[in-house]
Enzyme design. Structure first.
Site, PDB file in Angstrom:
ATOM      1  N   SER A   1     -11.441 -29.477  30.842  1.00 21.38           N
ATOM      2  CA  SER A   1     -11.891 -28.585  29.781  1.00 21.38           C
ATOM      3  C   SER A   1     -10.715 -28.101  28.942  1.00 21.38           C
ATOM      4  CB  SER A   1     -12.624 -27.386  30.393  1.00 21.38           C
ATOM      5  OG  SER A   1     -13.129 -26.539  29.388  1.00 21.38           O
TER       6      SER A   1
ATOM      7  N   SER B   1     -17.429 -24.576  26.828  1.00 25.89           N
ATOM      8  CA  SER B   1     -16.997 -23.421  27.607  1.00 25.89           C
ATOM      9  C   SER B   1     -15.841 -23.815  28.510  1.00 25.89           C
ATOM     10  CB  SER B   1     -18.151 -22.877  28.458  1.00 25.89           C
ATOM     11  OG  SER B   1     -17.762 -21.702  29.135  1.00 25.89           O
ATOM     12  N   GLU B   2     -14.838 -22.912  28.641  1.00 26.23           N
ATOM     13  CA  GLU B   2     -13.617 -23.240  29.370  1.00 26.23           C
ATOM     14  C   GLU B   2     -13.857 -23.603  30.825  1.00 26.23           C
ATOM     15  OE1 GLU B   2     -12.301 -19.400  27.275  1.00 26.23           O
ATOM     16  OE2 GLU B   2     -14.146 -20.587  27.238  1.00 26.23           O
ATOM     17  N   ASN B   3     -14.946 -23.093  31.405  1.00 26.39           N
ATOM     18  CA  ASN B   3     -15.186 -23.371  32.818  1.00 26.39           C
ATOM     19  C   ASN B   3     -15.815 -24.738  33.061  1.00 26.39           C
ATOM     20  OD1 ASN B   3     -17.512 -22.237  31.562  1.00 26.39           O
ATOM     21  ND2 ASN B   3     -18.438 -21.836  33.544  1.00 26.39           N
ATOM     22  N   GLY B   4     -15.942 -25.552  32.010  1.00 26.13           N
ATOM     23  CA  GLY B   4     -16.337 -26.937  32.210  1.00 26.13           C
ATOM     24  C   GLY B   4     -17.740 -27.312  31.804  1.00 26.13           C
TER      25      GLY B   4
END
Length: 222
Positions: free
Chosen positions: A94, A52-55
């Site tokens: 990320s 997920s892009e938020n880490g």
């Protein structure tokens, strides 16, 4: 049952169909909408790492309502669970994973996909108030493969699979496969090639719902 009598797949059935094709060991990013449901459909027999892009790397399906951790969310602000060995990291790290080509697959929703593999999934017109294309731009060009999960037509019945996208592009020529509620379609050499259809739907019926010429594999299910 008549030749044109068919039942479109539900969104969860679409997610299950996609999950069947994800290979063991792949690192996968799931876009907002139908793609997020794939997390709930992945079988335990496969070792697939969701990013997920938020880490987050290694998240799992959505939690039960009684076991929600408010601190655990994906990039779409939906609550998730963690699989053993999951990790957290900085937002910049990320996107370094994305831009560095470390994701085997990204699954995105779409407003339109062209027969050349162009994808438009962030704005429906120049007058929209959408702030920007966002992380989908990075995912579309950074992942090794881009699949699309979307309904075959809009609510008004207009085709989403077209010869040329009319909406602002997220990225050109990146989509290799499309999963709709009616069919599974590969993008090959500027053409839509049907590999699977829902039971009862005829090639002629599918073509009428598509805005570009379709080609059919010999062993396509119909």
């Amino acid at each position: 049952m008549s030749p044109d009598s068919f039942t479109p797949l539900s969104r969860r059935a679409m997610a299950k169909r996609i999950a069947e094709d994800i290979q063991d060991g792949w690192y996968v990013n799931l876009g907002i909408g139908i793609p997020t449901l794939v997390a709930d459909a992945l079988p335990d027999s496969k070792d697939i790492f969701l990013h997920s892009e938020n880490g987050i790397l290694g998240f799992g399906p959505a939690p039960d309502p009684d076991h929600v951790d408010p601190w655990l969310i994906n990039a779409g602000k939906q609550h998730v669970t963690l699989r053993p060995g999951a990790s957290f990291f900085h937002h910049a790290d990320s996107f370094a994973m994305i831009r560095g080509g470390h994701l085997d697959l990204c699954i995105l929703g779409a407003f339109e996909v062209s027969s050349g593999g162009d994808i438009a999934n962030w704005s429906t017109s120049a007058q929209d108030m959408a702030p920007a294309v966002g992380g989908a731009m990075d995912l579309a060009v950074g992942a090794k493969r881009v699949w699309v999960a979307t309904e075959h037509t809009t609510r008004e019945g207009a085709p989403k699979l077209v010869e040329q996208c009319h909406y602002p592009l997220t990225a050109p020529g990146v989509v290799s496969r499309i999963y709709t509620n009616l069919a599974v379609i590969d993008v090959e050499n500027g053409h839509f090639v049907v590999r699977d259809m829902v039971s009862g739907l005829t090639p002629e019926g599918l073509q009428k719902l598509t805005g570009a010429k379709l080609y059919f594999r010999e062993n396509v299910n119909a």
